[in-house]
Scaffold this motif. Sequence first.
Motif, short mmCIF file in Angstrom:
data_model
loop_
_atom_site.label_atom_id
_atom_site.label_comp_id
_atom_site.label_asym_id
_atom_site.label_seq_id
_atom_site.Cartn_x
_atom_site.Cartn_y
_atom_site.Cartn_z
N GLU A 65 35.74 -9.21 -11.79
CA GLU A 65 36.68 -10.04 -11.02
C GLU A 65 37.51 -10.85 -12.02
O GLU A 65 36.98 -11.75 -12.68
CB GLU A 65 35.94 -10.96 -10.08
N ASP A 73 30.06 -0.64 -5.67
CA ASP A 73 29.75 -2.06 -5.82
C ASP A 73 30.12 -2.54 -7.22
O ASP A 73 30.37 -1.75 -8.13
CB ASP A 73 28.26 -2.31 -5.59
N GLY A 74 30.09 -3.88 -7.38
CA GLY A 74 30.24 -4.46 -8.71
C GLY A 74 31.67 -4.41 -9.21
O GLY A 74 32.62 -4.29 -8.45
N GLY A 75 31.78 -4.53 -10.53
CA GLY A 75 33.09 -4.55 -11.15
C GLY A 75 33.48 -5.94 -11.61
O GLY A 75 32.83 -6.94 -11.30
N ALA A 112 36.86 -4.95 -9.92
CA ALA A 112 36.12 -5.03 -8.66
C ALA A 112 36.95 -4.53 -7.49
O ALA A 112 36.43 -3.82 -6.60
CB ALA A 112 35.68 -6.48 -8.41
N ARG A 132 36.98 -0.74 -7.53
CA ARG A 132 35.69 -0.18 -7.18
C ARG A 132 35.42 -0.32 -5.68
O ARG A 132 34.85 0.59 -5.06
CB ARG A 132 34.59 -0.84 -8.01
N GLU A 133 35.85 -1.43 -5.10
CA GLU A 133 35.71 -1.60 -3.65
C GLU A 133 36.39 -0.46 -2.91
O GLU A 133 35.85 0.10 -1.95
CB GLU A 133 36.32 -2.93 -3.22
N SER A 188 42.20 -7.73 -11.42
CA SER A 188 41.61 -7.31 -10.15
C SER A 188 42.30 -7.98 -8.97
O SER A 188 42.54 -7.35 -7.93
CB SER A 188 40.11 -7.65 -10.14
#
Length: 204
Positions: free
Chosen positions: A54, A50-52, A41, A44-45, A58
């Motif tokens: 956690e 979005d998403g990923g 996450a 991806r941020e 991460s």
Amino acid sequence: MTVTADMAVSLDGYIAGTGVSVDNPGGDGAEPLFAWIHELASWRERQGMDGGVENRDSELLREWFDATGAVVMGRMMYDTGEEFWGANPPFRAPVFVLTHRPRPTLVKEGGTTFTFVADGIYSALEQAKAAAGSRNVDIAGGASTVRQYLGEGLIDELQLHVVPALLGDGLRLFEGPGTGPRALEPVRVVDTPLATHLKYRFVK
């Protein structure tokens, strides 16, 4: 302020595969070194997605992003990453690129700037420290750049993300001038299914 280096490495000690080039930035066979990052996450941020997932991996990657106020890298790393990073690179901080081919500073989206430094590793580090404020400066790579800073004793902490994969050949971090001998003390070890995260502090 801490000067760090943070690298993914295979179990047999490679940070890239063979045949690294602008068209093949990770080198042949290097996919396992970086595949574990892509669904996190926090990664991806930074890519504007979005998403990923956690998880602890991460969290550790987000910790690096949050702690880093400026980055130093070599020209090869910049050249091989420029197209992949696109208009909104994940650094979101000033980046200082060591080079013998200077060019004007590039301002990207999201707070990333690329300043090209032609007068050596000390100049790049001093500029990065001034830009980072109270946050860390990370020596991002590639291997030659990290070795230069290691050889001068300028890196305070080293974090290795040891990926459970054998590359068999490629680019080693700890090979050649500047890589030893050095004493280190462990800061922490975090073991996950994706990688073993080892953080060390250099003994001055």
